[in-house]
Write an enzyme that holds these catalytic residues in place. Sequence first.
Site, short mmCIF file in Angstrom:
data_model
loop_
_atom_site.label_atom_id
_atom_site.label_comp_id
_atom_site.label_asym_id
_atom_site.label_seq_id
_atom_site.Cartn_x
_atom_site.Cartn_y
_atom_site.Cartn_z
N ARG A 10 0.43 13.85 -7.26
CA ARG A 10 1.95 13.32 -7.04
C ARG A 10 2.65 14.06 -8.21
O ARG A 10 2.45 13.63 -9.43
CB ARG A 10 1.86 11.64 -7.22
CG ARG A 10 3.38 11.30 -7.36
CD ARG A 10 3.43 9.69 -7.05
NE ARG A 10 3.22 9.30 -5.56
CZ ARG A 10 3.53 7.95 -5.24
NH1 ARG A 10 4.00 7.04 -6.05
NH2 ARG A 10 3.20 7.81 -3.97
N HIS B 270 5.69 13.32 1.94
CA HIS B 270 4.80 12.11 1.66
C HIS B 270 3.78 11.95 2.79
O HIS B 270 3.81 10.93 3.64
CB HIS B 270 5.45 10.81 1.38
CG HIS B 270 4.58 9.85 0.65
ND1 HIS B 270 3.42 9.86 0.32
CD2 HIS B 270 5.07 8.56 0.29
CE1 HIS B 270 2.92 8.82 -0.29
NE2 HIS B 270 3.77 8.05 -0.39
N GLN C 249 1.44 8.83 3.43
CA GLN C 249 2.15 7.72 3.80
C GLN C 249 2.35 7.43 5.19
O GLN C 249 2.17 6.76 5.91
CB GLN C 249 3.52 7.70 2.99
CG GLN C 249 4.41 6.60 3.49
CD GLN C 249 3.96 5.14 3.09
OE1 GLN C 249 3.66 4.95 1.74
NE2 GLN C 249 3.81 4.14 3.86
N CYS D 282 8.07 1.87 3.57
CA CYS D 282 6.68 2.51 2.86
C CYS D 282 6.45 1.74 1.61
O CYS D 282 5.42 1.69 0.82
CB CYS D 282 7.03 4.25 2.48
SG CYS D 282 8.12 4.28 1.31
N ARG E 32 -2.75 2.21 4.40
CA ARG E 32 -2.64 3.23 3.29
C ARG E 32 -4.35 3.37 3.18
O ARG E 32 -4.80 4.49 2.98
CB ARG E 32 -1.97 2.95 2.14
CG ARG E 32 -0.63 3.01 2.36
CD ARG E 32 -0.02 4.28 2.65
NE ARG E 32 -0.40 5.40 1.73
CZ ARG E 32 0.35 5.74 0.49
NH1 ARG E 32 1.30 5.10 0.38
NH2 ARG E 32 -0.12 6.71 -0.07
N1 CP Z 1 4.30 4.03 -0.79
C1 CP Z 1 4.26 4.24 -1.87
O1 CP Z 1 3.39 5.69 -1.97
O2 CP Z 1 3.98 3.67 -2.76
P1 CP Z 1 3.52 3.86 -4.30
O3 CP Z 1 4.72 4.53 -5.05
O4 CP Z 1 3.49 2.67 -5.19
O5 CP Z 1 2.43 4.68 -4.41
N1 NVA Z 2 11.14 7.96 -1.45
C1 NVA Z 2 10.52 7.26 -2.71
C2 NVA Z 2 8.97 7.09 -1.83
C3 NVA Z 2 8.21 6.06 -2.96
C4 NVA Z 2 6.91 5.80 -2.20
C5 NVA Z 2 10.31 8.12 -3.92
O1 NVA Z 2 10.05 9.32 -3.54
O2 NVA Z 2 10.41 7.62 -4.74
#
Ligand code: CP
Ligand code: NVA
Length: 304
Positions: free
Chosen positions: A102, A129, A132, A264, A292
């Site tokens: 990430r 993402h 997700q 999400c 997930r």
């Molecule tokens: N939806 C999602 O990816 O959540 P987190 O940021 O908690 O991993």
């Molecule tokens: N769009 C958000 C998604 C978090 C899961 C971010 O990138 O922070």
Amino acid sequence: MLKGKDIISVSDLSKKEIEVIHERAREFKSDIFQKPILKGKTLAMIFQKASTRTRVSFETAMHQLGGYAIYLDWFDIQLGRGETIHDTGKVLSRYVDAIMIRTFEQKTVEELAKASDIPVINGLTDLEHPCQILADLFTIREKKRKFKGLKLAYFGDGNNVCNSLLLGCAIMGLNMVASCPDGYLPNKEIMERAIEISKKNNSSIRIISDPLEAAKDADIIYTDAWISMGQEKERDKRIHIFKRYQVNKRLLDVAKKDVIVMHCLPAHREEEITSDILDGEHSVVWDQAENRLHVQKAILSLIM
Ligand code: CP
Ligand code: NVA
């Protein structure tokens, strides 16, 4: 079919491959497939941003399948002191069986995948993402029993989640409308790619800036944070710009009667979504979060 594959963008996957992931996820969810099939396997998870769901679902998935996951905070490892992503990929390839990352730039994930001899999974970048959205499509199928003819309406920021949703809907043949303010539209290149794919699948991908028009007859209403990770300084400006795009009763009133509401998570209550909707009868967000785990088990077991 998926062994050794990197998952960097949703568009790395074909409709058939997504079907295979969903089929395996269904088996995991219904408990048919709970053998320690990843015994002896290790997943390295590099995080340059915060996470609850992605971290815990990947870690739990590895544990439940008999494998092991190592959490690596970007700043705790030598990456934080300037070791390159290339060299990190080379070294991790000698120890572990797959890497989940990430980070901010999509390019970083691409570089990591190029340098690594093992599969690399995008656990969120500023652009996409994919994990997700693979789980979200699984949730939609679980709730609606089909993809064809459904209308998904997305509200708010044309961000990473929106970009990956556009690609996922186009590949699986859902119609999608992104309702975003000017200046916050989805990535142009992704939008073009999604439209191209959707033409082959007889579905439509559109931008409709007026939220009430976009919500009309929707089967699925989807929203995400107005302020994504890394955009904290833009908070005041964004709250003001996105106000019109809040998912609330007014929007649901024009959608189909059996509309499902997705997010999400994490949710910012009373910003992009009101609490009555998030906790209401149309919301499927907790099932969405649970999925997930099942879908990531499927991904891990298929690519390793
Ligand atoms: N939806 C999602 O990816 O959540 P987190 O940021 O908690 O991993
Ligand atoms: N769009 C958000 C998604 C978090 C899961 C971010 O990138 O922070």
